[in-house]
Scaffold this motif. Structure first.
Motif, PDB file in Angstrom:
ATOM      1  N   THR A  40      -9.687   2.714   2.428  1.00 18.28           N
ATOM      2  CA  THR A  40      -9.801   1.365   2.956  1.00 18.28           C
ATOM      3  C   THR A  40     -10.374   0.439   1.884  1.00 18.28           C
ATOM      4  N   ASP A  41      -9.828  -0.793   1.865  1.00 22.69           N
ATOM      5  CA  ASP A  41     -10.271  -1.812   0.905  1.00 22.69           C
ATOM      6  C   ASP A  41     -10.314  -1.239  -0.508  1.00 22.69           C
ATOM      7  N   PHE A  42      -9.200  -0.640  -0.912  1.00 24.19           N
ATOM      8  CA  PHE A  42      -9.170   0.163  -2.136  1.00 24.19           C
ATOM      9  C   PHE A  42      -9.575  -0.616  -3.376  1.00 24.19           C
ATOM     10  N   LEU A  43      -9.112  -1.842  -3.526  1.00 25.55           N
ATOM     11  CA  LEU A  43      -9.353  -2.585  -4.767  1.00 25.55           C
ATOM     12  C   LEU A  43     -10.798  -3.043  -4.920  1.00 25.55           C
ATOM     13  N   SER A  44     -11.619  -2.832  -3.884  1.00 28.41           N
ATOM     14  CA  SER A  44     -13.042  -3.140  -4.024  1.00 28.41           C
ATOM     15  C   SER A  44     -13.741  -2.147  -4.939  1.00 28.41           C
ATOM     16  N   ASN A  45     -13.074  -1.036  -5.260  1.00 28.81           N
ATOM     17  CA  ASN A  45     -13.596  -0.083  -6.248  1.00 28.81           C
ATOM     18  C   ASN A  45     -13.248  -0.607  -7.635  1.00 28.81           C
ATOM     19  N   THR A  46     -14.194  -1.276  -8.280  1.00 28.70           N
ATOM     20  CA  THR A  46     -13.901  -2.021  -9.499  1.00 28.70           C
ATOM     21  C   THR A  46     -14.339  -1.332 -10.785  1.00 28.70           C
ATOM     22  N   THR A  47     -14.953  -0.160 -10.680  1.00 26.04           N
ATOM     23  CA  THR A  47     -15.394   0.551 -11.881  1.00 26.04           C
ATOM     24  C   THR A  47     -14.791   1.952 -11.893  1.00 26.04           C
ATOM     25  N   ASP A  48     -14.796   2.572 -13.063  1.00 21.21           N
ATOM     26  CA  ASP A  48     -14.342   3.960 -13.155  1.00 21.21           C
ATOM     27  C   ASP A  48     -15.267   4.826 -12.298  1.00 21.21           C
ATOM     28  N   ALA A  49     -14.676   5.605 -11.391  1.00 21.70           N
ATOM     29  CA  ALA A  49     -15.510   6.403 -10.490  1.00 21.70           C
ATOM     30  C   ALA A  49     -14.671   7.457  -9.813  1.00 21.70           C
ATOM     31  N   ALA A  50     -15.338   8.500  -9.321  1.00 19.73           N
ATOM     32  CA  ALA A  50     -14.710   9.480  -8.438  1.00 19.73           C
ATOM     33  C   ALA A  50     -14.936   9.008  -7.010  1.00 19.73           C
ATOM     34  N   VAL A  51     -13.844   8.833  -6.263  1.00 18.75           N
ATOM     35  CA  VAL A  51     -13.937   8.267  -4.916  1.00 18.75           C
ATOM     36  C   VAL A  51     -13.169   9.162  -3.949  1.00 18.75           C
ATOM     37  N   SER A  52     -13.792   9.498  -2.837  1.00 23.76           N
ATOM     38  CA  SER A  52     -13.133  10.277  -1.792  1.00 23.76           C
ATOM     39  C   SER A  52     -12.413   9.345  -0.832  1.00 23.76           C
ATOM     40  N   ALA A  53     -11.340   9.842  -0.238  1.00 21.57           N
ATOM     41  CA  ALA A  53     -10.583   9.056   0.727  1.00 21.57           C
ATOM     42  C   ALA A  53     -11.442   8.746   1.947  1.00 21.57           C
ATOM     43  N   THR A  54     -11.145   7.613   2.585  1.00 24.34           N
ATOM     44  CA  THR A  54     -11.850   7.237   3.798  1.00 24.34           C
ATOM     45  C   THR A  54     -11.508   8.177   4.942  1.00 24.34           C
ATOM     46  N   LYS A  55     -10.241   8.605   4.988  1.00 21.51           N
ATOM     47  CA  LYS A  55      -9.775   9.468   6.067  1.00 21.51           C
ATOM     48  C   LYS A  55      -8.569  10.243   5.590  1.00 21.51           C
ATOM     49  N   THR A  56      -8.452  11.492   6.029  1.00 21.84           N
ATOM     50  CA  THR A  56      -7.304  12.339   5.703  1.00 21.84           C
ATOM     51  C   THR A  56      -6.868  13.071   6.964  1.00 21.84           C
ATOM     52  N   ILE A  57      -5.561  13.059   7.227  1.00 26.52           N
ATOM     53  CA  ILE A  57      -5.039  13.800   8.367  1.00 26.52           C
ATOM     54  C   ILE A  57      -3.861  14.665   7.919  1.00 26.52           C
ATOM     55  N   ALA A  58      -3.571  15.697   8.699  1.00 29.70           N
ATOM     56  CA  ALA A  58      -2.403  16.541   8.465  1.00 29.70           C
ATOM     57  C   ALA A  58      -1.258  16.060   9.350  1.00 29.70           C
ATOM     58  N   ILE A  59      -0.018  16.261   8.865  1.00 26.05           N
ATOM     59  CA  ILE A  59       1.178  15.885   9.601  1.00 26.05           C
ATOM     60  C   ILE A  59       1.897  17.165  10.025  1.00 26.05           C
ATOM     61  N   GLU A  60       1.820  17.503  11.306  1.00 25.50           N
ATOM     62  CA  GLU A  60       2.428  18.737  11.789  1.00 25.50           C
ATOM     63  C   GLU A  60       3.938  18.734  11.535  1.00 25.50           C
ATOM     64  N   GLY A  61       4.459  19.887  11.107  1.00 31.04           N
ATOM     65  CA  GLY A  61       5.889  20.023  10.852  1.00 31.04           C
ATOM     66  C   GLY A  61       6.279  19.791   9.417  1.00 31.04           C
ATOM     67  N   LEU A  62       5.418  19.133   8.637  1.00 36.04           N
ATOM     68  CA  LEU A  62       5.656  18.952   7.213  1.00 36.04           C
ATOM     69  C   LEU A  62       5.140  20.156   6.441  1.00 36.04           C
ATOM     70  N   VAL A  63       5.875  20.524   5.372  1.00 39.90           N
ATOM     71  CA  VAL A  63       5.429  21.602   4.492  1.00 39.90           C
ATOM     72  C   VAL A  63       4.707  21.019   3.287  1.00 39.90           C
ATOM     73  N   ARG A  64       5.392  20.145   2.555  1.00 34.15           N
ATOM     74  CA  ARG A  64       4.795  19.508   1.378  1.00 34.15           C
ATOM     75  C   ARG A  64       5.397  18.113   1.244  1.00 34.15           C
ATOM     76  N   THR A  65       4.573  17.111   1.431  1.00 37.07           N
ATOM     77  CA  THR A  65       5.081  15.746   1.417  1.00 37.07           C
ATOM     78  C   THR A  65       4.942  15.119   0.028  1.00 37.07           C
ATOM     79  N   HIS A  66       5.841  14.187  -0.276  1.00 37.64           N
ATOM     80  CA  HIS A  66       5.850  13.501  -1.575  1.00 37.64           C
ATOM     81  C   HIS A  66       5.938  11.986  -1.433  1.00 37.64           C
ATOM     82  N   GLY A  67       6.962  11.516  -0.730  1.00 36.84           N
ATOM     83  CA  GLY A  67       7.202  10.081  -0.636  1.00 36.84           C
ATOM     84  C   GLY A  67       6.728   9.517   0.687  1.00 36.84           C
ATOM     85  N   LEU A  68       6.401   8.217   0.674  1.00 33.17           N
ATOM     86  CA  LEU A  68       6.014   7.548   1.902  1.00 33.17           C
ATOM     87  C   LEU A  68       6.380   6.079   1.828  1.00 33.17           C
TER      88      LEU A  68
END
Length: 344
Positions: A198-226
């Protein structure tokens, strides 16, 4: 493509509104029903050239190939207001922009007009938010293949160059990315997961940042495009399935009413297959679908298929019930890597 017709279209755009639909930049997603032409821009990892298709009339598609200095490329973006194509060069490790391309005939060699610094190692998808261009790089960051990581390079387009602002290191491998407003959605490569910052561009310096939220998509094996279409609230994710099978085990998932479904799925939870439409099977020609674009006005899904028959550009417009359906358009494009749909 007939250059006279395109010239007329360009003159119209000077005095009319610009309508965009994209697999990379959803800030500009508007009601596309009033657009005068529909074009699909593509990149590839076979020769790095740019190919675009006039798909305004699906029964009379025309193709234009523009030759570039790159020998491999991935994420692609087109700005019709400025007549600029931008792609992430995998051979030159930089963002490269080409101006005044619409009047170039097929087979023309085009030169880089705006270039970025050669910071990247393995650039993949490109997402655009205003003057900021974000590239997902899926190279191993720490040199340890057992730890998942990646980089998001944030560039600012100054008009004369792409200037690197900062680099975000992720704790998962990357592939596809897309903006919706100020939020950046990202594919968690080698998994069936989707993450959001969320509000990704507010991260203005070099840093390690974790995602705000991650979910799995049932039925997918390995996703690439969105891709996400705000007008219809539709998210589409591709499934390359087993990476070693590039011919016939791929597919894509259509998720309608996406924002509600995503919000109601807890962090670390799974979005049920019953809340999705899956297209897959031998008739689809999907083996390694690496990128996707969506035209909500015609309910057409466009796919960059990297594996089947060496690479294809495919389109599907009968997706309502999903299943094993054949594409309505099928064009050979060796090692197809990215698609971007635009209307103007």
């Amino acid at each position: 493509m007939k250059r006279l017709n395109l010239a007329k279209l360009l003159s119209i755009t000077v005095i009319s509104s610009i309508f965009l639909m994209s697999c990379e930049d959803n800030d500009d997603n508007l009601d596309n029903d009033t657009g005068t032409g529909t074009y699909l821009y593509t990149s590839n990892n076979a020769n790095g050239d740019i190919t675009y298709y006039n798909v305004t009339d699906m029964s009379d598609v025309t193709t234009t190939a523009l030759l570039t200095s790159s020998t491999a490329a991935d994420g692609i973006y087109y700005n019709p207001d400025e007549d600029v194509i931008v792609q992430a060069s995998r051979s030159n490790f930089a963002l490269e922009a080409y101006t005044n391309t619409s009047m170039s005939s097929s087979g023309t060699s085009i030169s880089v007009s705006i270039a970025g610094s050669t910071d990247m190692t393995s650039p993949r998808e490109l997402a655009v938010n205003g003057d900021f261009y974000v590239v997902a790089d899926n190279a191993d960051v720490d040199g340890d293949p057992d730890t998942a990581d990646g980089r998001l390079y944030i560039y600012e387009n100054t008009g004369s160059s792409f200037t690197l602002r900062n680099v975000i290191t992720t704790d998962f491998k990357l592939w596809g990315i897309i903006f919706e407003g100020d939020d950046l959605y990202a594919i968690v490569d080698t998994t069936n997961e989707l993450a959001v910052y969320t509000d990704f561009l507010s991260n203005t310096t070099d840093a390690a940042v974790s995602a705000t939220k991650t979910i799995a998509i049932e039925g997918l094996v390995r996703t690439h495009g969105l891709t996400y279409d705000a007008t219809s609230d539709t998210m589409i994710l591709t499934d390359i399935a087993e990476a070693t099978n590039g011919q016939d085990d791929g597919g894509f998932h259509v998720i309608t009413n996406f924002m509600t479904k995503f919000s109601s799925t807890t962090d670390g939870g799974t979005l049920a297959l019953t809340d999705q439409i899956r297209v897959a099977g031998s008739e689809t020609m999907l083996g390694n679908p690496v990128d996707v674009a969506f035209d909500n006005a015609t309910e057409t899904v466009y796919i960059a298929e990297a594996g089947n028959n060496g690479g294809r550009i495919l389109a599907f417009n009968n997706i309502g019930s999903g299943g094993n359906i054949a594409p309505v358009l099928n064009y050979d494009l060796a090692s197809a890597s990215s698609v971007y749909l635009v209307k103007y």
